[in-house]
Design a protein around this motif. Sequence first.
Motif, PDB file in Angstrom:
ATOM      1  N   SER A 151      36.518  35.307  47.590  1.00  0.00           N
ATOM      2  CA  SER A 151      36.173  36.655  47.116  1.00  0.00           C
ATOM      3  C   SER A 151      36.133  37.685  48.236  1.00  0.00           C
ATOM      4  O   SER A 151      36.214  38.886  47.979  1.00  0.00           O
ATOM      5  N   GLU A 152      36.032  37.223  49.487  1.00  0.00           N
ATOM      6  CA  GLU A 152      35.980  38.182  50.599  1.00  0.00           C
ATOM      7  C   GLU A 152      37.325  38.360  51.299  1.00  0.00           C
ATOM      8  O   GLU A 152      37.448  39.104  52.269  1.00  0.00           O
ATOM      9  N   LYS A 154      41.253  39.465  51.856  1.00  0.00           N
ATOM     10  CA  LYS A 154      42.079  40.628  51.505  1.00  0.00           C
ATOM     11  C   LYS A 154      43.507  40.153  51.180  1.00  0.00           C
ATOM     12  O   LYS A 154      43.919  39.093  51.667  1.00  0.00           O
ATOM     13  N   GLU A 190      46.881  39.367  45.489  1.00  0.00           N
ATOM     14  CA  GLU A 190      46.364  40.644  45.033  1.00  0.00           C
ATOM     15  C   GLU A 190      44.917  40.501  44.581  1.00  0.00           C
ATOM     16  O   GLU A 190      44.516  39.454  44.081  1.00  0.00           O
ATOM     17  N   VAL A 191      44.148  41.563  44.787  1.00  0.00           N
ATOM     18  CA  VAL A 191      42.775  41.595  44.283  1.00  0.00           C
ATOM     19  C   VAL A 191      42.700  42.721  43.263  1.00  0.00           C
ATOM     20  O   VAL A 191      43.075  43.857  43.571  1.00  0.00           O
ATOM     21  N   PHE A 192      42.263  42.397  42.063  1.00  0.00           N
ATOM     22  CA  PHE A 192      42.221  43.406  41.010  1.00  0.00           C
ATOM     23  C   PHE A 192      40.879  44.121  40.998  1.00  0.00           C
ATOM     24  O   PHE A 192      39.836  43.487  40.814  1.00  0.00           O
ATOM     25  N   ASP A 193      40.941  45.425  41.227  1.00  0.00           N
ATOM     26  CA  ASP A 193      39.723  46.235  41.255  1.00  0.00           C
ATOM     27  C   ASP A 193      38.914  46.091  39.978  1.00  0.00           C
ATOM     28  O   ASP A 193      37.694  46.037  39.997  1.00  0.00           O
ATOM     29  N   TYR A 194      39.657  46.032  38.883  1.00  0.00           N
ATOM     30  CA  TYR A 194      39.027  46.080  37.572  1.00  0.00           C
ATOM     31  C   TYR A 194      37.867  45.090  37.413  1.00  0.00           C
ATOM     32  O   TYR A 194      36.745  45.456  37.089  1.00  0.00           O
ATOM     33  N   ASP A 195      38.156  43.782  37.666  1.00  0.00           N
ATOM     34  CA  ASP A 195      37.114  42.774  37.468  1.00  0.00           C
ATOM     35  C   ASP A 195      36.943  41.896  38.708  1.00  0.00           C
ATOM     36  O   ASP A 195      36.344  40.841  38.649  1.00  0.00           O
ATOM     37  N   GLN A 196      37.478  42.354  39.838  1.00  0.00           N
ATOM     38  CA  GLN A 196      37.373  41.624  41.102  1.00  0.00           C
ATOM     39  C   GLN A 196      38.043  40.259  41.072  1.00  0.00           C
ATOM     40  O   GLN A 196      37.756  39.419  41.925  1.00  0.00           O
ATOM     41  N   SER A 197      38.873  40.024  40.077  1.00  0.00           N
ATOM     42  CA  SER A 197      39.567  38.737  40.062  1.00  0.00           C
ATOM     43  C   SER A 197      40.644  38.746  41.147  1.00  0.00           C
ATOM     44  O   SER A 197      41.071  39.787  41.622  1.00  0.00           O
ATOM     45  N   PHE A 211      36.207  36.398  39.552  1.00  0.00           N
ATOM     46  CA  PHE A 211      35.338  36.703  40.686  1.00  0.00           C
ATOM     47  C   PHE A 211      34.355  35.556  40.927  1.00  0.00           C
ATOM     48  O   PHE A 211      34.145  35.114  42.061  1.00  0.00           O
TER      49      PHE A 211
END
Lengths: 224, 224
Positions: A151-152, A154, A190-197, A211
């Motif tokens: 989760s951390e 990039k 890729e990291v999706f802003d929407y749900d942090q997935s 997430f």
Amino acid sequence: MTEQPLTRSEENYLKAVYSLSGNTDKGVSTSDLATRLETKASSVTDMVQKLAEKNLLHYRKYQGAKLTPGGKAAAIQIVRKHRLWEVFLHEKLGFAWDEVHDIAEQLEHIKSEELILRLERFLGHPKYDPHGDPIPDPDGRIQARRSMPVSEMKPGMEGVITGVRDSSSSFLQYLDKQQLVLGTRISVVEVFDYDQSVQIETADNRITLSFDVSKNIKVQVENG
Amino acid sequence: MTEQPLTRSEENYLKAVYSLSGNTDKGVSTSDLATRLETKASSVTDMVQKLAEKNLLHYRKYQGAKLTPGGKAAAIQIVRKHRLWEVFLHEKLGFAWDEVHDIAEQLEHIKSEELILRLERFLGHPKYDPHGDPIPDPDGRIQARRSMPVSEMKPGMEGVITGVRDSSSSFLQYLDKQQLVLGTRISVVEVFDYDQSVQIETADNRITLSFDVSKNIKVQVENG
DNA sequence: AGATGATTTTAGACAAGTCTAAACCTGTTT
DNA sequence: AAACAGGTTTAGACTTGTCTAAAATCATCT
């Protein structure tokens, strides 16, 4: 000050205090211990007072419990036994990594210093258990690994899965299904802003992790 | 009638009744149990009554304890676990045959059917433990071996050491010193009327065994 | 500061397994 | 048959670790 043999219950309390302390220097609360040990707060108070008498932990009313050096050393020995037995169960007996915990929970209380030294040798002095947690050496030294949760990470970062933060059966079985085992090399797409997935890529697959899942997978990242 | 989990203490009592019964059909006395379990007669009475309630043994006041079929089955399962762990400790961890008993005494109480089945497979389905005692199969069947103590052999008879009747550390260490281990082929040279001592011959040595020692060594004799 | 709610501690109880001391059987001897 | 000695059981108590219920403390909000 002399080494008194600990009961099974005392050992479990010390282990719980140790694991709930993490790296912090704060006392562990009665109710957190009660939850972890699946018992009642009043029972915890009793036992914690008893362990304070034995100088295994510091305790002031309403302030929680904190291990003394002696208590910490005892806790680490139990963790050491637990993890060595887990390696045995997984590597030698072929138990899946989500099955080893409960049995190791019993085996960790077997009393014999010599047994553990021989077991360690027999297993080839493993450094990590089947969940990627480090095995303390006979003197209680722990060699921690530099790792971060997925989760951390990039986008673009790469690394190898070295451990999990949640060893529950359901989580481990989920990882098995996704073919995410210790040692798997992954890169973050890729990291999706929407749900942090997080979308990750392995040699064979692209997988999207929630997430919650990404927080519980530890990765050793290459320092480029 | 359903399978209730047994406490450590209950398991130890069942095992003691089982081993003190031998092949006889008689009840085991309270005091014999107390001696074996290193406890007091009154404690034995309490526990024996409790086990009778649970239908694990028959008990009539002043008449001693006798296992029911269910109690016997439970006892055999404990013996099975004990002996399999002894094999593990000896074969895999390199403990001497006089060191394995005490640790196996703890390991035998670990609760997990699956663990024992996997351990048995891992050990290659051994038939005998390090003292030559047979290991019951998963269904509790025991394959006994035809053997006799050295004390009953006549001059000229030959055979192979297959077990011991006394597993005390001091006796086993004595045998090690005399190079009498399981599998050693011996023949009886002479039996001395005077003190019933026995002179035997191995590939390398001639050794005189006291009557006491000769009673405690079990030999499988060739049927010529 | 006072009230409220959550957490923590205390007090008293219980079950398991053990103990000591006293009462009770049993078998054998006289 | 009575008495004795051993072994056995009972009664009551203790320890460990747990529980429930009630009291105490802490934290927070108004």
